[in-house]
Design an enzyme around this catalytic site. Structure first.
Site, PDB file in Angstrom:
ATOM      1  N   GLY A  21       2.914   5.654  -7.657  1.00  0.00           N
ATOM      2  CA  GLY A  21       1.586   6.164  -8.000  1.00  0.00           C
ATOM      3  C   GLY A  21       0.466   5.148  -7.915  1.00  0.00           C
ATOM      4  O   GLY A  21      -0.712   5.520  -7.919  1.00  0.00           O
ATOM      5  N   GLY A  23       0.173   2.952  -5.369  1.00  0.00           N
ATOM      6  CA  GLY A  23      -0.002   2.523  -3.971  1.00  0.00           C
ATOM      7  C   GLY A  23      -1.168   3.207  -3.307  1.00  0.00           C
ATOM      8  O   GLY A  23      -1.971   3.891  -3.956  1.00  0.00           O
ATOM      9  N   VAL A  25      -1.179   5.780  -1.113  1.00  0.00           N
ATOM     10  CA  VAL A  25      -1.088   7.244  -1.173  1.00  0.00           C
ATOM     11  C   VAL A  25      -1.229   7.721  -2.616  1.00  0.00           C
ATOM     12  O   VAL A  25      -1.949   8.695  -2.903  1.00  0.00           O
ATOM     13  CB  VAL A  25       0.234   7.748  -0.550  1.00  0.00           C
ATOM     14  N   TYR A 148      13.762  -0.024   7.935  1.00  0.00           N
ATOM     15  CA  TYR A 148      12.899   0.976   7.280  1.00  0.00           C
ATOM     16  C   TYR A 148      13.308   2.384   7.716  1.00  0.00           C
ATOM     17  O   TYR A 148      13.409   3.307   6.910  1.00  0.00           O
ATOM     18  CB  TYR A 148      11.451   0.694   7.678  1.00  0.00           C
ATOM     19  N   THR A 176       2.192  10.597   9.345  1.00  0.00           N
ATOM     20  CA  THR A 176       1.983   9.648  10.436  1.00  0.00           C
ATOM     21  C   THR A 176       1.378   8.385   9.817  1.00  0.00           C
ATOM     22  O   THR A 176       1.342   8.246   8.599  1.00  0.00           O
ATOM     23  CB  THR A 176       1.053  10.250  11.495  1.00  0.00           C
TER      24      THR A 176
HETATM   25  P1  NAP Z   1       2.245   1.219  -0.966  1.00  0.00           P
HETATM   26  O1  NAP Z   1       0.770   1.258  -0.975  1.00  0.00           O
HETATM   27  O2  NAP Z   1       2.947  -0.025  -0.543  1.00  0.00           O
HETATM   28  O3  NAP Z   1       2.789   1.642  -2.438  1.00  0.00           O
HETATM   29  C1  NAP Z   1       4.147   1.534  -2.723  1.00  0.00           C
HETATM   30  C2  NAP Z   1       4.371   2.075  -4.110  1.00  0.00           C
HETATM   31  O4  NAP Z   1       5.763   1.992  -4.416  1.00  0.00           O
HETATM   32  C3  NAP Z   1       3.614   1.283  -5.193  1.00  0.00           C
HETATM   33  O5  NAP Z   1       3.117   2.164  -6.165  1.00  0.00           O
HETATM   34  C4  NAP Z   1       4.706   0.404  -5.756  1.00  0.00           C
HETATM   35  O6  NAP Z   1       4.502   0.055  -7.125  1.00  0.00           O
HETATM   36  C5  NAP Z   1       5.904   1.333  -5.652  1.00  0.00           C
HETATM   37  N1  NAP Z   1       7.151   0.568  -5.710  1.00  0.00           N
HETATM   38  C6  NAP Z   1       7.575  -0.357  -4.820  1.00  0.00           C
HETATM   39  N2  NAP Z   1       8.751  -0.869  -5.238  1.00  0.00           N
HETATM   40  C7  NAP Z   1       9.058  -0.272  -6.427  1.00  0.00           C
HETATM   41  C8  NAP Z   1      10.122  -0.375  -7.354  1.00  0.00           C
HETATM   42  N3  NAP Z   1      11.129  -1.219  -7.163  1.00  0.00           N
HETATM   43  N4  NAP Z   1      10.090   0.404  -8.465  1.00  0.00           N
HETATM   44  C9  NAP Z   1       9.073   1.265  -8.674  1.00  0.00           C
HETATM   45  N5  NAP Z   1       8.031   1.434  -7.826  1.00  0.00           N
HETATM   46  C10 NAP Z   1       8.028   0.658  -6.722  1.00  0.00           C
HETATM   47  O7  NAP Z   1       2.834   2.403  -0.043  1.00  0.00           O
HETATM   48  P2  NAP Z   1       2.068   3.681   0.540  1.00  0.00           P
HETATM   49  O8  NAP Z   1       1.418   3.305   1.828  1.00  0.00           O
HETATM   50  O9  NAP Z   1       1.268   4.316  -0.539  1.00  0.00           O
HETATM   51  O10 NAP Z   1       3.323   4.624   0.926  1.00  0.00           O
HETATM   52  C11 NAP Z   1       3.729   5.649   0.075  1.00  0.00           C
HETATM   53  C12 NAP Z   1       4.865   6.407   0.762  1.00  0.00           C
HETATM   54  O11 NAP Z   1       4.412   6.929   2.018  1.00  0.00           O
HETATM   55  C13 NAP Z   1       6.073   5.532   1.080  1.00  0.00           C
HETATM   56  O12 NAP Z   1       7.267   6.259   0.817  1.00  0.00           O
HETATM   57  C14 NAP Z   1       5.949   5.266   2.571  1.00  0.00           C
HETATM   58  O13 NAP Z   1       7.214   5.037   3.165  1.00  0.00           O
HETATM   59  C15 NAP Z   1       5.328   6.547   3.045  1.00  0.00           C
HETATM   60  N6  NAP Z   1       4.598   6.408   4.316  1.00  0.00           N
HETATM   61  C16 NAP Z   1       3.598   5.487   4.421  1.00  0.00           C
HETATM   62  C17 NAP Z   1       2.903   5.362   5.643  1.00  0.00           C
HETATM   63  C18 NAP Z   1       1.766   4.377   5.808  1.00  0.00           C
HETATM   64  O14 NAP Z   1       1.237   4.266   6.926  1.00  0.00           O
HETATM   65  N7  NAP Z   1       1.370   3.684   4.760  1.00  0.00           N
HETATM   66  C19 NAP Z   1       3.242   6.170   6.718  1.00  0.00           C
HETATM   67  C20 NAP Z   1       4.271   7.109   6.568  1.00  0.00           C
HETATM   68  C21 NAP Z   1       4.943   7.217   5.352  1.00  0.00           C
HETATM   69  P3  NAP Z   1       3.765  -1.339  -7.501  1.00  0.00           P
HETATM   70  O15 NAP Z   1       2.325  -1.112  -7.182  1.00  0.00           O
HETATM   71  O16 NAP Z   1       4.053  -1.519  -8.946  1.00  0.00           O
HETATM   72  O17 NAP Z   1       4.389  -2.394  -6.613  1.00  0.00           O
HETATM   73  O1  GFB Z   2       0.378  -0.388  12.086  1.00  0.00           O
HETATM   74  P1  GFB Z   2       1.392  -1.293  12.715  1.00  0.00           P
HETATM   75  O2  GFB Z   2       1.639  -2.601  12.065  1.00  0.00           O
HETATM   76  O3  GFB Z   2       2.785  -0.533  12.744  1.00  0.00           O
HETATM   77  O4  GFB Z   2       1.043  -1.648  14.249  1.00  0.00           O
HETATM   78  P2  GFB Z   2       3.307   0.663  13.640  1.00  0.00           P
HETATM   79  C1  GFB Z   2       0.446  -0.741  15.114  1.00  0.00           C
HETATM   80  C2  GFB Z   2       0.051  -1.434  16.400  1.00  0.00           C
HETATM   81  O5  GFB Z   2      -1.121  -2.250  16.147  1.00  0.00           O
HETATM   82  C3  GFB Z   2       1.050  -2.379  17.112  1.00  0.00           C
HETATM   83  C4  GFB Z   2      -1.024  -3.485  16.857  1.00  0.00           C
HETATM   84  O6  GFB Z   2       0.973  -2.093  18.487  1.00  0.00           O
HETATM   85  C5  GFB Z   2       0.475  -3.774  16.858  1.00  0.00           C
HETATM   86  O7  GFB Z   2       0.754  -4.679  17.929  1.00  0.00           O
HETATM   87  N1  GFB Z   2      -1.834  -4.484  16.160  1.00  0.00           N
HETATM   88  C6  GFB Z   2      -2.907  -5.127  16.687  1.00  0.00           C
HETATM   89  C7  GFB Z   2      -1.664  -4.916  14.902  1.00  0.00           C
HETATM   90  N2  GFB Z   2      -3.430  -5.982  15.793  1.00  0.00           N
HETATM   91  C8  GFB Z   2      -2.666  -5.866  14.662  1.00  0.00           C
HETATM   92  C9  GFB Z   2      -2.742  -6.466  13.387  1.00  0.00           C
HETATM   93  O8  GFB Z   2      -3.593  -7.323  13.097  1.00  0.00           O
HETATM   94  N3  GFB Z   2      -1.822  -6.084  12.467  1.00  0.00           N
HETATM   95  C10 GFB Z   2      -0.857  -5.158  12.755  1.00  0.00           C
HETATM   96  N4  GFB Z   2       0.022  -4.796  11.790  1.00  0.00           N
HETATM   97  N5  GFB Z   2      -0.743  -4.546  13.969  1.00  0.00           N
HETATM   98  C11 GFB Z   2       4.352   1.496  11.421  1.00  0.00           C
HETATM   99  C12 GFB Z   2       5.554   1.078  10.614  1.00  0.00           C
HETATM  100  O9  GFB Z   2       4.573   1.110  12.766  1.00  0.00           O
HETATM  101  O10 GFB Z   2       4.209   2.901  11.377  1.00  0.00           O
HETATM  102  C13 GFB Z   2       5.360   1.493   9.189  1.00  0.00           C
HETATM  103  O11 GFB Z   2       5.704  -0.340  10.722  1.00  0.00           O
HETATM  104  C14 GFB Z   2       4.838   2.885   9.018  1.00  0.00           C
HETATM  105  O12 GFB Z   2       6.595   1.349   8.503  1.00  0.00           O
HETATM  106  C15 GFB Z   2       3.861   3.338  10.088  1.00  0.00           C
HETATM  107  O13 GFB Z   2       5.890   3.797   8.916  1.00  0.00           O
HETATM  108  C16 GFB Z   2       3.734   4.845  10.125  1.00  0.00           C
HETATM  109  O14 GFB Z   2       2.326   1.778  13.693  1.00  0.00           O
HETATM  110  O15 GFB Z   2       3.793   0.106  14.927  1.00  0.00           O
END
Ligand code: NAP
Ligand code: GFB
Length: 326
Positions: A21, A23, A25, A148, A176
């Site tokens: 909660g 993070g 999202v 992952y 996504t």
């Molecule tokens: P985030 O900002 O990194 O937040 C992660 C959350 O998980 C935080 O609230 C963290 O709590 C909690 N957490 C981590 N380790 C924990 C533990 N050991 N016990 C209890 N809580 C823990 O992640 P997010 O981007 O919001 O992602 C949320 C969900 O969406 C994840 O399941 C992720 O896989 C999924 N998702 C994300 C993306 C993306 O692009 N970000 C894309 C697709 C799916 P603390 O703050 O206390 O560390």
């Molecule tokens: O978002 P990203 O780190 O992860 O990288 P994915 C997306 C693209 O951005 C790659 C380019 O082609 C990187 O080479 N890129 C360019 C950069 N500049 C940067 C930079 O400064 N930082 C980063 N990080 N990338 C994610 C997964 O894959 O997809 C996550 O790693 C998540 O777990 C997400 O699930 C949906 O988009 O490749």
């Protein structure tokens, strides 16, 4: 829907526990809940400070404390392609431990619904496009996301096995790439959008070229976190299919990293040089998903245009720099 069923739905008490909660999202969901919470809903947001979900006794204690009827499971170790490559085993094991504990306790306390998250990046790398929800196990994921991906794919296996053997109503949504306020902005570990936003801020302040990793050619569908949160709220209330569902902007909204960079530098007012370091990995070239299933349910859902979402994310970052996760 008849008036009776609408009234019945509004009557059913829902105590919704959200793991993860604190993070990105979770933060967006808290904002949406403030605006759209229904009278019959109680929302509880927990973080690792409330319970370390890697530990079963802490997981059981926090769930038994609240006894939720519904659970949205967001908690995970999340990061960009570089964090995923560097920490692939830790991410696999930690996320599997968290998921095993949360699922087991949700079964024990008999939740009425559990909605957890997969990701479009965990689908097979060698695949036909657009990707549909049914393709999850049709091949290995991209190597950059190996650990992952398998923790996420085992969530899908748990959804189906808990449902088939114990009748548990467990399902996953598949976001996504998400971006928005309260993301992880660390240059090394972040996803591309927050990573570049932080880099541009630094380049502006010291007047150095912006170095973008990779070739800039990869394609992505980016969803603004507030839009994702609205869709997750819809899912816990309305989505009851056994099969997963993509939560993504439409195919035609897919953009290249190069186009993304252009938007970020324009919105940040960065006038310096931009260089692409192609010694760094591109990760997956594309992972274009179909939103046909989502559009069947929500044909009129309006996504935030990416330029507007990035502008809002930059504004949040500038106003919250001192507390941002960098
Ligand atoms: P985030 O900002 O990194 O937040 C992660 C959350 O998980 C935080 O609230 C963290 O709590 C909690 N957490 C981590 N380790 C924990 C533990 N050991 N016990 C209890 N809580 C823990 O992640 P997010 O981007 O919001 O992602 C949320 C969900 O969406 C994840 O399941 C992720 O896989 C999924 N998702 C994300 C993306 C993306 O692009 N970000 C894309 C697709 C799916 P603390 O703050 O206390 O560390
Ligand atoms: O978002 P990203 O780190 O992860 O990288 P994915 C997306 C693209 O951005 C790659 C380019 O082609 C990187 O080479 N890129 C360019 C950069 N500049 C940067 C930079 O400064 N930082 C980063 N990080 N990338 C994610 C997964 O894959 O997809 C996550 O790693 C998540 O777990 C997400 O699930 C949906 O988009 O490749």
């Amino acid at each position: 829907m008849t008036l009776h069923t609408a009234a019945a739905i509004m009557e059913e008490k829902m105590k919704i526990l959200v793991t993860g909660g604190s993070g990105m999202v979770g933060y967006a969901l808290q904002k949406v809940v403030k605006e759209k919470k229904r009278p019959n809903e109680e929302w509880i947001f927990i973080s690792s400070k409330d319970a370390d979900l890697r530990e079963m006794h802490e997981t059981r204690a926090i769930f038994e404390k609240y006894m939720p009827t519904h659970v949205i499971h967001l908690a995970a170790i999340v990061g960009g392609v570089f964090k995923n490559m560097k920490h692939t085993c830790d991410i696999l094991l930690t996320n599997q431990r968290i998921n095993l504990n949360v699922y087991q306790v949700c079964k024990e306390i008999k939740v009425k619904k559990l909605v957890s998250c997969l990701s479009t990046c965990v689908f097979p790398d060698k695949i036909t496009y657009p990707i549909t929800e049914s393709m999850l196990h049709d091949g290995p994921p991209h190597p950059s996301n190996f650990g992952y991906s398998f923790a996420k794919r085992s969530i899908d296996a748990m959804n189906k096995c808990y449902r088939r053997q114990y009748g548990c109503p467990f399902v996953s949504v598949i976001p996504t790439s998400i971006y928005g306020p309260n993301d992880i902005f660390s240059v090394e570990d972040a996803h591309v959008i927050p990573g570049l936003i932080n880099k541009v801020r630094m380049c502006k302040s010291v007047n150095t070229p912006l170095v973008v990793w990779g070739t800039g050619k990869p394609l992505r569908q980016f969803i603004f976190s507030y839009d994702l949160a609205k869709l997750v709220m819809w899912a816990i209330r309305e989505y009851d299919e056994e099969e997963n569902i993509f939560l993504s902007v439409d195919e035609e909204d897919e953009i290249s990293i190069r186009e993304l960079v252009q938007i970020i530098v324009e919105e940040y007012g960065f006038k310096g040089e931009v260089v692409f370091d192609d010694t760094k990995t591109d990760g997956q070239y594309k992972k274009t998903v179909s939103t046909a299933k989502l559009r069947k349910y929500l044909p009129d859902f309006k996504f935030t245009p990416i330029r507007e979402g990035i502008r809002e994310t930059i504004q949040w970052f500038e106003e919250n720099y001192d507390i941002a996760r960098i």
